[in-house]
Design a protein around this motif. Structure first.
Motif, PDB file in Angstrom:
ATOM      1  N   ASN A 100       7.489  -6.702  23.175  1.00 52.12           N
ATOM      2  CA  ASN A 100       6.043  -6.798  23.169  1.00 52.12           C
ATOM      3  C   ASN A 100       5.639  -8.086  22.466  1.00 52.12           C
ATOM      4  N   TRP A 101       4.353  -8.346  22.421  1.00 51.72           N
ATOM      5  CA  TRP A 101       3.847  -9.595  21.878  1.00 51.72           C
ATOM      6  C   TRP A 101       4.220  -9.777  20.422  1.00 51.72           C
ATOM      7  N   TRP A 105       5.216 -12.682  17.537  1.00 47.91           N
ATOM      8  CA  TRP A 105       4.041 -13.006  16.721  1.00 47.91           C
ATOM      9  C   TRP A 105       3.869 -11.925  15.651  1.00 47.91           C
TER      10      TRP A 105
END
Length: 283
Positions: free
Chosen positions: A53-54, A58
């Protein structure tokens, strides 16, 4: 006549570009994950690593705690050791490699082909295969636990000599012959003709020597015993223990260790590519 023959179509170029981007991202993904993990806690790192996932790339919550821990742990001293060892190796290694390559490429002497064969053999044999007996030799010579102990094995790099020799073979021999006719000796021919032409190859050789020392792990372990004398890779390895490991600190130290050569390689990549290309200039 079809003028489009031999030229990739627009669709083909888009497909190849897309494939190149995907392959690049596949190689970059672990690096980006490492950089992101430098700025988040160990708990958050492993919480997000199980799924794509993102937040894998990040951090949810940025923190500088890992970098502060790295600084407080004394890693800067070990990083300095790596910089000093690598810099000394590059300076003296380039000189030694250039002299050896010049002799093997330009000067005719008995047994030159045999010597060159041994040079090639030296970088085909894994360093790990000779590290332990070499370390015992250094111990007998009382050279352990010192900067020379870390530097000396990196000076005789067969790949560096091979790279420079192949470049020197591409220099027209008529230049050396004309200089000899004018009364120039080999030292002058080397310093006035060959060295100025070999700038890309010398920089490429320096990168080879630098990377060899920068990522060295086994040899520094064998010849150093004091934590203050450790180079950066050894210091990172010692962060792990049987009971607990500060993974945030490990990620931060590894990122610092990786970023420095990456910056150098990006800045000098055109010289490195030119030096590698020149190795096939002449047999």
């Amino acid at each position: 006549m079809n003028h489009s023959m031999g030229h990739p179509s627009r669709t083909g170029r888009i497909a190849l570009t897309t494939l190149a981007v995907l392959v690049s991202l596949a190689f970059l993904l672990p690096v980006l994950w490492l950089l992101a993990s430098t700025f988040r806690s160990s708990t958050e790192t492993f919480a997000d690593s199980g799924s794509l996932n993102w937040h894998v790339l990040w951090p949810r919550n940025f923190t500088l705690h890992n970098l502060a821990t790295t600084w407080d742990s004394g890693f800067a001293r070990n990083l300095t050791n790596s910089v000093v060892v690598s810099a000394v190796t590059v300076v003296f290694g380039i000189g030694i490699s250039a002299l050896a390559a010049f002799a093997l490429a330009v000067i005719e002497f008995p047994g030159r082909k045999i010597v060159f064969g041994l040079v090639v053999l030296s970088f085909l044999v894994p360093f790990e295969a000779i590290a332990i007996p070499l370390a015992r030799t250094f111990t007998d010579w009382h050279l352990t636990a010192s900067i020379p102990a870390l530097v000396l094995p990196g000076l005789g790099n067969g790949l560096a000599v091979f790279t420079l020799r192949q470049f020197f073979l591409g220099v027209p021999g008529e230049l050396a012959e004309a200089a000899r006719v004018d009364g120039a000796g080999w030292p002058r021919i080397f310093s006035r003709i060959y060295l100025p032409l070999a700038r890309p190859a010398l920089i490429g050789t320096g990168l080879i020597l630098f990377l060899f020392q920068w990522q060295a792990y086994l040899w520094p372990i064998l010849v150093t015993s004091d934590d203050q004398d450790d180079v950066a890779p050894v210091s990172i390895a010692k962060t792990f223990n049987a009971f607990s490991t500060d993974y945030g600190r490990v990620f931060a130290e590894t990122a610092v260790l990786a970023v420095i050569p990456a910056i150098i390689l990006l800045a000098l990549q055109r010289y490195f590519v030119a030096s590698v290309a020149s190795t096939g200039s002449k047999n």
